[in-house]
Structure formats: structure tokens, C-alpha cells
Design a protein around this motif. Structure first.
Motif, PDB file in Angstrom:
ATOM      1  N   MET A 182     -39.139 -68.252 -38.532  1.00 14.88           N
ATOM      2  CA  MET A 182     -38.675 -67.143 -39.378  1.00 14.88           C
ATOM      3  C   MET A 182     -39.879 -66.468 -40.042  1.00 14.88           C
ATOM      4  N   ASN A 183     -40.124 -65.199 -39.680  1.00 11.45           N
ATOM      5  CA  ASN A 183     -41.267 -64.478 -40.246  1.00 11.45           C
ATOM      6  C   ASN A 183     -40.775 -63.548 -41.367  1.00 11.45           C
ATOM      7  N   ILE A 184     -41.022 -63.975 -42.613  1.00 14.14           N
ATOM      8  CA  ILE A 184     -40.550 -63.227 -43.786  1.00 14.14           C
ATOM      9  C   ILE A 184     -41.077 -61.787 -43.768  1.00 14.14           C
ATOM     10  N   GLN A 185     -42.312 -61.642 -43.319  1.00 10.75           N
ATOM     11  CA  GLN A 185     -42.976 -60.327 -43.292  1.00 10.75           C
ATOM     12  C   GLN A 185     -42.155 -59.278 -42.532  1.00 10.75           C
ATOM     13  N   ASP A 186     -41.444 -59.738 -41.480  1.00  6.52           N
ATOM     14  CA  ASP A 186     -40.653 -58.802 -40.679  1.00  6.52           C
ATOM     15  C   ASP A 186     -39.502 -58.183 -41.461  1.00  6.52           C
ATOM     16  N   PHE A 187     -39.176 -58.758 -42.621  1.00  3.53           N
ATOM     17  CA  PHE A 187     -38.032 -58.287 -43.408  1.00  3.53           C
ATOM     18  C   PHE A 187     -38.460 -57.518 -44.659  1.00  3.53           C
ATOM     19  N   ILE A 188     -39.748 -57.173 -44.744  1.00  2.00           N
ATOM     20  CA  ILE A 188     -40.247 -56.351 -45.857  1.00  2.00           C
ATOM     21  C   ILE A 188     -40.529 -54.963 -45.286  1.00  2.00           C
ATOM     22  N   ARG A 189     -39.912 -53.955 -45.915  1.00  2.00           N
ATOM     23  CA  ARG A 189     -40.027 -52.581 -45.385  1.00  2.00           C
ATOM     24  C   ARG A 189     -40.940 -51.748 -46.295  1.00  2.00           C
ATOM     25  N   ASP A 190     -41.851 -51.010 -45.693  1.00  2.00           N
ATOM     26  CA  ASP A 190     -42.746 -50.128 -46.465  1.00  2.00           C
ATOM     27  C   ASP A 190     -42.103 -48.760 -46.656  1.00  2.00           C
ATOM     28  N   ILE A 191     -42.031 -48.310 -47.908  1.00  2.00           N
ATOM     29  CA  ILE A 191     -41.506 -46.964 -48.198  1.00  2.00           C
ATOM     30  C   ILE A 191     -42.629 -46.158 -48.867  1.00  2.00           C
ATOM     31  N   PRO A 192     -43.195 -45.184 -48.145  1.00  2.44           N
ATOM     32  CA  PRO A 192     -44.278 -44.388 -48.748  1.00  2.44           C
ATOM     33  C   PRO A 192     -43.759 -43.490 -49.867  1.00  2.44           C
ATOM     34  N   ASP A 193     -44.590 -43.313 -50.882  1.00  3.84           N
ATOM     35  CA  ASP A 193     -44.336 -42.347 -51.967  1.00  3.84           C
ATOM     36  C   ASP A 193     -43.062 -42.645 -52.752  1.00  3.84           C
ATOM     37  N   PHE A 194     -42.742 -43.914 -52.953  1.00  5.92           N
ATOM     38  CA  PHE A 194     -41.624 -44.306 -53.819  1.00  5.92           C
ATOM     39  C   PHE A 194     -42.145 -45.307 -54.845  1.00  5.92           C
ATOM     40  N   PRO A 195     -41.788 -45.181 -56.112  1.00  3.96           N
ATOM     41  CA  PRO A 195     -40.987 -44.108 -56.736  1.00  3.96           C
ATOM     42  C   PRO A 195     -41.806 -42.883 -57.114  1.00  3.96           C
ATOM     43  N   LYS A 196     -43.121 -42.922 -56.786  1.00  2.00           N
ATOM     44  CA  LYS A 196     -43.999 -41.781 -57.120  1.00  2.00           C
ATOM     45  C   LYS A 196     -44.930 -41.531 -55.947  1.00  2.00           C
ATOM     46  N   PRO A 197     -45.457 -40.294 -55.788  1.00  4.42           N
ATOM     47  CA  PRO A 197     -46.431 -40.035 -54.732  1.00  4.42           C
ATOM     48  C   PRO A 197     -47.608 -41.010 -54.815  1.00  4.42           C
ATOM     49  N   GLY A 198     -48.029 -41.506 -53.657  1.00  6.75           N
ATOM     50  CA  GLY A 198     -49.189 -42.398 -53.607  1.00  6.75           C
ATOM     51  C   GLY A 198     -48.848 -43.871 -53.676  1.00  6.75           C
ATOM     52  N   ILE A 199     -47.618 -44.228 -54.040  1.00 11.34           N
ATOM     53  CA  ILE A 199     -47.210 -45.639 -54.095  1.00 11.34           C
ATOM     54  C   ILE A 199     -46.572 -46.010 -52.758  1.00 11.34           C
ATOM     55  N   LEU A 200     -47.062 -47.100 -52.158  1.00 12.42           N
ATOM     56  CA  LEU A 200     -46.409 -47.641 -50.955  1.00 12.42           C
ATOM     57  C   LEU A 200     -45.501 -48.771 -51.429  1.00 12.42           C
ATOM     58  N   PHE A 201     -44.207 -48.490 -51.473  1.00 10.78           N
ATOM     59  CA  PHE A 201     -43.248 -49.423 -52.071  1.00 10.78           C
ATOM     60  C   PHE A 201     -42.846 -50.488 -51.061  1.00 10.78           C
ATOM     61  N   LYS A 202     -42.903 -51.738 -51.490  1.00  7.75           N
ATOM     62  CA  LYS A 202     -42.518 -52.878 -50.649  1.00  7.75           C
ATOM     63  C   LYS A 202     -41.043 -53.186 -50.923  1.00  7.75           C
ATOM     64  N   ASP A 203     -40.203 -52.846 -49.983  1.00  8.04           N
ATOM     65  CA  ASP A 203     -38.741 -52.930 -50.140  1.00  8.04           C
ATOM     66  C   ASP A 203     -38.243 -54.263 -49.571  1.00  8.04           C
ATOM     67  N   ILE A 204     -37.663 -55.092 -50.451  1.00  9.36           N
ATOM     68  CA  ILE A 204     -37.186 -56.418 -50.004  1.00  9.36           C
ATOM     69  C   ILE A 204     -35.707 -56.412 -49.614  1.00  9.36           C
ATOM     70  N   THR A 205     -35.049 -55.259 -49.619  1.00  6.34           N
ATOM     71  CA  THR A 205     -33.609 -55.283 -49.329  1.00  6.34           C
ATOM     72  C   THR A 205     -33.288 -55.766 -47.906  1.00  6.34           C
ATOM     73  N   PRO A 206     -34.137 -55.509 -46.886  1.00  2.00           N
ATOM     74  CA  PRO A 206     -33.821 -56.105 -45.571  1.00  2.00           C
ATOM     75  C   PRO A 206     -33.847 -57.638 -45.618  1.00  2.00           C
ATOM     76  N   LEU A 207     -34.758 -58.190 -46.406  1.00  2.00           N
ATOM     77  CA  LEU A 207     -34.846 -59.642 -46.578  1.00  2.00           C
ATOM     78  C   LEU A 207     -33.583 -60.172 -47.271  1.00  2.00           C
ATOM     79  N   LEU A 208     -33.167 -59.479 -48.326  1.00  2.00           N
ATOM     80  CA  LEU A 208     -31.978 -59.924 -49.079  1.00  2.00           C
ATOM     81  C   LEU A 208     -30.731 -59.869 -48.201  1.00  2.00           C
ATOM     82  N   GLY A 209     -30.715 -58.939 -47.265  1.00  2.00           N
ATOM     83  CA  GLY A 209     -29.527 -58.733 -46.441  1.00  2.00           C
ATOM     84  C   GLY A 209     -29.397 -59.665 -45.254  1.00  2.00           C
ATOM     85  N   ASN A 210     -30.402 -60.515 -45.044  1.00  2.00           N
ATOM     86  CA  ASN A 210     -30.376 -61.411 -43.877  1.00  2.00           C
ATOM     87  C   ASN A 210     -30.311 -62.855 -44.373  1.00  2.00           C
ATOM     88  N   TYR A 211     -29.221 -63.552 -44.074  1.00  2.00           N
ATOM     89  CA  TYR A 211     -29.004 -64.899 -44.631  1.00  2.00           C
ATOM     90  C   TYR A 211     -30.152 -65.846 -44.315  1.00  2.00           C
TER      91      TYR A 211
END
Ligand SMILES: O=P(O)(O)OC[C@H]1O[C@H](OP(=O)(O)OP(=O)(O)O)[C@H](O)[C@@H]1O
Ligand SMILES: Nc1ncnc2[nH]cnc12
Length: 170
Positions: free
Chosen positions: A1-30
Motif C-alpha cells: 500500500m503506497n500512501i503517496q498514491d492517495f495524496i493529490r496536489d492542488i496548485p494555487d489552493f487556497p492562495k496563488p503559489g500554494i501547492l495544496f496537499k489534498d488527503i481526501t483521496p486517502l480518507l476515501g479509501n479504506y
């Protein structure tokens, strides 16, 4: 199980220049969720009984609660200003994208209790440092600052005088 595969990069959230690390794909996979919580619980110090796990609002609540269950420890919510109903201690700190205040109930920790602090991301370290200060003010002993991931280019761990554990670093 590779945890990294479940972290999604969202550019410019919540502000320009921030690369947001979104854990919701991880939370959604049992499998990813439970594997992440078990791995983080296994990183806790072997030789110390953790009495309480702190989860930091809001993304620290989910896996923080799962770690507490695995360590047979109590759970303490550290919340943003004005959300906790009883008497609180507060700390204001700078964020990668603004500033904020965190609060803890004054009776959440008994003096001498061993406390593990969990959050999803260590970025600048402002949040974790503020939480460490709150634990110290209540007489608790921080045994570890525990994260899914650290953003190492922001040097957050330099602000922390306690052991830092994480599964991923960027
Ligand atoms: O190391 P730092 O620079 O202090 O940043 C890390 C903090 O920032 C994020 O929370 P955020 O304040 O965005 O709140 P949320 O969890 O409610 O989205 C993250 O979940 C950490 O709590
Ligand atoms: N880049 C980032 N992604 C997700 N959470 C954060 N908290 C602070 N910085 C963050």
C-alpha cells in the motif's frame, strides 16, 4: 500500500503559489486510510505509554482519532478559536497562508501525562509549535509530533524541540 498514491496536489489552493496537499483521496479509501493510521501509530515511541493523542482541527481529527484508538489512548481535539465550549488556553501563530489561533480545554491534560500530537501536514511548523506550547502550559509531556507528511522546504521541524515522525516528506 503506497500512501503517496492517495495524496493529490492542488496548485494555487487556497492562495496563488500554494501547492495544496489534498488527503481526501486517502480518507476515501479504506485500505489506505487504515494502513496510514496503523503506520503512524507504529511510529509512536515504543518505550512510553501515550496517555493522550491530540488531533489538530480539522484534518488532524480523522487519523488522530484512529491513532488514539490504536494506542489505547484518549483523544483531545485542539480547535480553532471559539469552537470549544469550556474554558480554554489559546495560541495565535503564522500559517503558510495567513494566521490562526488554536485552543485547548484547560482540563484536557493532567500534569505529567504523555501526549502525542498528530496533524496531517507539517508545513511552516507554526501550528505544531503552538500546540506544543499549549501542552507544556498544561503540564503535559510531548512525546512526538506525528504527521502524515512534512513539507521539508518550509523547515517546520526547526521550530519543534520534540521528535518528529512522518510517513512522507516533500
Ligand atoms: O505547519 P503549518 O504552517 O502551521 O501548517 C500546517 C497546518 O495547516 C493546515 O491546517 P489549516 O490551518 O489549513 O486547517 P484545516 O486542517 O482546517 O484545513 C494543516 O492541516 C496543519 O494544521
Ligand atoms: N501546502 C499545504 N497543503 C496542505 N496543507 C497545508 N497546510 C499548510 N500548508 C499546506
Amino acid at each position: 500500500m503506497n500512501i503517496q498514491d492517495f495524496i493529490r496536489d492542488i496548485p494555487d489552493f487556497p492562495k496563488p503559489g500554494i501547492l495544496f496537499k489534498d488527503i481526501t483521496p486517502l480518507l476515501g479509501n479504506y485500505e489506505a486510510l487504515t494502513s496510514c493510521a496503523s503506520k503512524l501509530a507504529n511510529l509512536s515511541p515504543r518505550d512510553i505509554k501515550v496517555d493522550k493523542v491530540i488531533g489538530v482541527e480539522s484534518r488532524g481529527f480523522i487519523i488522530g482519532g484512529m491513532i488514539a484508538e490504536r494506542l489505547e489512548a484518549g483523544f483531545i481535539p485542539v480547535r480553532k478559536k471559539g469552537k470549544l465550549p469550556y474554558e480554554v488556553k489559546s495560541k495565535t501563530y503564522d500559517l503558510e497562508y495567513g494566521d490562526d489561533t488554536v485552543e485547548i480545554h484547560i482540563d484536557a491534560i493532567k500534569p505529567g501525562e504523555h501526549v502525542l500530537i498528530h496533524d496531517d501536514v507539517l508545513a511552516t511548523g507554526g501550528t505544531a509549535k503552538a500546540v506544543c506550547d499549549l501542552v507544556e502550559e498544561l503540564g503535559g509531556i510531548v512525546v512526538q509530533c506525528n504527521f502524515i507528511m512534512t513539507l521539508d522546504f518550509l523547515n517546520g521541524s526547526d521550530k519543534l524541540k520534540y521528535p518528529v515522525a512522518s510517513l512522507l516528506s516533500y
